[in-house]
Design a protein around this motif. Structure first.
Motif, PDB file in Angstrom:
ATOM      1  N   SER A   6       5.851  10.445   1.640  1.00 19.46           N
ATOM      2  CA  SER A   6       5.370   9.384   0.769  1.00 19.46           C
ATOM      3  C   SER A   6       5.708   8.083   1.480  1.00 19.46           C
ATOM      4  N   VAL A   7       4.714   7.235   1.725  1.00 19.60           N
ATOM      5  CA  VAL A   7       4.906   6.088   2.614  1.00 19.60           C
ATOM      6  C   VAL A   7       4.520   4.785   1.924  1.00 19.60           C
ATOM      7  N   LEU A   8       5.339   3.765   2.138  1.00 19.42           N
ATOM      8  CA  LEU A   8       5.059   2.427   1.616  1.00 19.42           C
ATOM      9  C   LEU A   8       5.080   1.419   2.748  1.00 19.42           C
ATOM     10  N   ARG A   9       4.025   0.614   2.826  1.00 16.90           N
ATOM     11  CA  ARG A   9       4.065  -0.587   3.652  1.00 16.90           C
ATOM     12  C   ARG A   9       3.787  -1.745   2.700  1.00 16.90           C
ATOM     13  N   ARG A  55       0.871  -1.173   0.000  1.00 15.69           N
ATOM     14  CA  ARG A  55       0.000   0.000   0.000  1.00 15.69           C
ATOM     15  C   ARG A  55       0.905   1.218   0.000  1.00 15.69           C
ATOM     16  N   PHE A  56       0.577   2.195  -0.829  1.00 16.59           N
ATOM     17  CA  PHE A  56       1.457   3.344  -0.995  1.00 16.59           C
ATOM     18  C   PHE A  56       0.678   4.639  -0.944  1.00 16.59           C
ATOM     19  N   HIS A  57       1.171   5.570  -0.152  1.00 15.61           N
ATOM     20  CA  HIS A  57       0.623   6.925  -0.111  1.00 15.61           C
ATOM     21  C   HIS A  57       1.641   7.869  -0.726  1.00 15.61           C
ATOM     22  N   GLN A  58       1.223   8.536  -1.782  1.00 13.04           N
ATOM     23  CA  GLN A  58       2.089   9.511  -2.450  1.00 13.04           C
ATOM     24  C   GLN A  58       1.818  10.902  -1.904  1.00 13.04           C
ATOM     25  N   SER A  59       2.847  11.527  -1.372  1.00 17.22           N
ATOM     26  CA  SER A  59       2.702  12.891  -0.876  1.00 17.22           C
ATOM     27  C   SER A  59       2.425  13.844  -2.035  1.00 17.22           C
ATOM     28  N   ALA A  60       1.639  14.869  -1.765  1.00 18.45           N
ATOM     29  CA  ALA A  60       1.358  15.894  -2.771  1.00 18.45           C
ATOM     30  C   ALA A  60       2.487  16.907  -2.875  1.00 18.45           C
ATOM     31  N   LEU A  93       1.614   3.457  12.147  1.00 18.04           N
ATOM     32  CA  LEU A  93       2.885   4.083  11.802  1.00 18.04           C
ATOM     33  C   LEU A  93       2.827   4.666  10.397  1.00 18.04           C
ATOM     34  N   TYR A  94       2.242   3.914   9.496  1.00 18.05           N
ATOM     35  CA  TYR A  94       2.082   4.344   8.098  1.00 18.05           C
ATOM     36  C   TYR A  94       1.389   5.699   8.034  1.00 18.05           C
ATOM     37  N   ARG A 142       6.194  18.087  -3.655  1.00 20.06           N
ATOM     38  CA  ARG A 142       7.346  17.694  -4.459  1.00 20.06           C
ATOM     39  C   ARG A 142       8.589  17.589  -3.571  1.00 20.06           C
ATOM     40  N   GLY A 143       9.338  16.519  -3.752  1.00 22.81           N
ATOM     41  CA  GLY A 143      10.544  16.320  -2.962  1.00 22.81           C
ATOM     42  C   GLY A 143      10.306  15.842  -1.552  1.00 22.81           C
ATOM     43  N   ALA A 144       9.070  15.409  -1.241  1.00 25.32           N
ATOM     44  CA  ALA A 144       8.743  14.941   0.110  1.00 25.32           C
ATOM     45  C   ALA A 144       9.606  13.737   0.485  1.00 25.32           C
ATOM     46  N   PRO A 145       9.903  13.574   1.764  1.00 29.29           N
ATOM     47  CA  PRO A 145      10.689  12.414   2.193  1.00 29.29           C
ATOM     48  C   PRO A 145       9.902  11.120   2.035  1.00 29.29           C
ATOM     49  N   ILE A 146      10.625  10.016   2.043  1.00 24.18           N
ATOM     50  CA  ILE A 146      10.061   8.670   1.908  1.00 24.18           C
ATOM     51  C   ILE A 146      10.145   7.954   3.249  1.00 24.18           C
ATOM     52  N   ALA A 147       9.132   7.146   3.554  1.00 22.23           N
ATOM     53  CA  ALA A 147       9.205   6.243   4.708  1.00 22.23           C
ATOM     54  C   ALA A 147       8.764   4.844   4.272  1.00 22.23           C
ATOM     55  N   ILE A 148       9.470   3.841   4.748  1.00 22.42           N
ATOM     56  CA  ILE A 148       9.123   2.435   4.520  1.00 22.42           C
ATOM     57  C   ILE A 148       8.797   1.827   5.878  1.00 22.42           C
TER      58      ILE A 148
END
Length: 224
Positions: free
Chosen positions: A59-62, A16-21, A49-50, A23-29
Motif C-alpha cells: 500500500s503506497v502513498l505519495r 495519491r494512494f494505492h491500497q493493496s488488495a 518509485l510509487y 490484507r496486512g500488506a506493507p506500507i511505503a511512503i
C-alpha cells in the motif's frame, strides 16, 4: 490512483494512494524533491518509485509537502516537512492497521526528510534513498542508522557529487546489524535525465532481493 486528502500539522495535505488488495500488506511512503526547486509528488522518479512498490504488493502513498500543489501551509526548511511525512505515515497506518511493515523512499530533499523519519519511527524496516544531497544537508543524525536500505546516485551528479555521498555510505556500512547497499547509475545527473529506467531497475532489483522476489501485481491505473 485515488486522490486523497489528509490532515497534516500545517493544514490539509494532498496525495495519491494505492491500497493493496492483500490484507496486512506493507506500507511505503514516497517523498518528493525540494519544494522550492519544482519538487512535487508527480516528479517522474517519485512516480516510478510509487509504482515499483505498488507492483510488489505494498500500500503506497505519495503526497505533496506543505505549500505544494493543493497542500496547505508554507515551506518550512525541513522541520515542517518532516512533520508532514510523519503525518503521512500516521495516516497510512490508520488506513492499514494490520500492515506488517513500513518502508520509506525519498528523492534528493525527500531523501533527507525520509532518513530523519527513519530515525524516529522504529517500525520502518527498509529505505530507498535516491540522490541524497549529503553535501547540502546534515546526515550526521544517522548514528547509527537503524535499518538496512539502498542509496542510489548518478555518477555525474553535480548538485550532490558522488564523492560527498560515498563518505556517508562508507561510514554507515561499518555499522553492525544492518546492510547498506549503494548503486551508481552511469551517465546520470542529479535528476536522472534520460536515466530513470536504469534507476528503477536498480531499485527493483534491490526490492526483489529484500522481499524474496514477490510476484508482480498488475496496476490498472498505471497511467495516472
Amino acid at each position: 490512483m485515488p486522490e486523497v486528502i489528509f490532515s497534516g500539522p500545517g493544514g490539509r495535505l494532498e496525495g495519491r494512494f494505492h491500497q493493496s488488495a492483500t490484507r496486512g500488506a506493507p506500507i511505503a511512503i514516497v517523498l518528493h524533491p525540494h519544494p522550492q526547486f519544482g519538487g512535487t509528488m508527480n516528479n517522474q522518479i517519485v512516480y516510478h518509485l510509487y509504482y515499483a512498490f505498488a507492483e510488489r504488493g505494498f500500500s503506497v502513498l505519495r503526497f505533496n509537502f506543505r505549500g505544494v500543489g493543493r497542500s496547505q501551509g508554507m515551506f518550512d526548511h525541513g522541520a515542517g516537512e518532516l512533520s508532514d511525512a510523519a503525518a503521512a505515515l500516521d495516516w497510512a497506518q490508520a488506513v492499514n492497521p494490520e500492515a506488517r511493515a513500513c518502508w520509506i523512499a525519498g528523492v534528493s530533499f525527500g531523501s533527507w526528510i525520509g532518513m530523519q523519519l527513519l530515525m524516529r519511527r522504529p517500525e520502518i524496516e527498509g529505505f530507498v534513498s535516491v540522490a541524497p544531497p549529503a553535501n547540502r544537508f546534515d546526515y550526521s543524525f544517522l548514528a547509527p542508522c537503524p535499518s538496512s536500505g539502498l542509496f542510489v546516485h548518478g555518477d555525474i551528479d553535480r548538485v550532490a557529487p558522488l564523492k560527498e555521498v560515498t563518505g556517508l555510505i562508507e561510514k554507515l556500512k561499518t555499522q553492525k546489524g544492518i546492510t547498506i547497499e549503494h548503486a551508481v547509475v552511469k551517465g546520470a545527473n542529479h535528476f536522472f535525465e534520460n536515466k530513470i529506467d536504469p534507476l528503477i531497475i536498480e531499485v527493483s532489483n534491490y526490492l526483489d532481493k529484500r522481499l524474496g522476489n514477490p510476484p508482480r501485481i498488475a496496476i490498472p491505473a498505471r497511467g495516472d
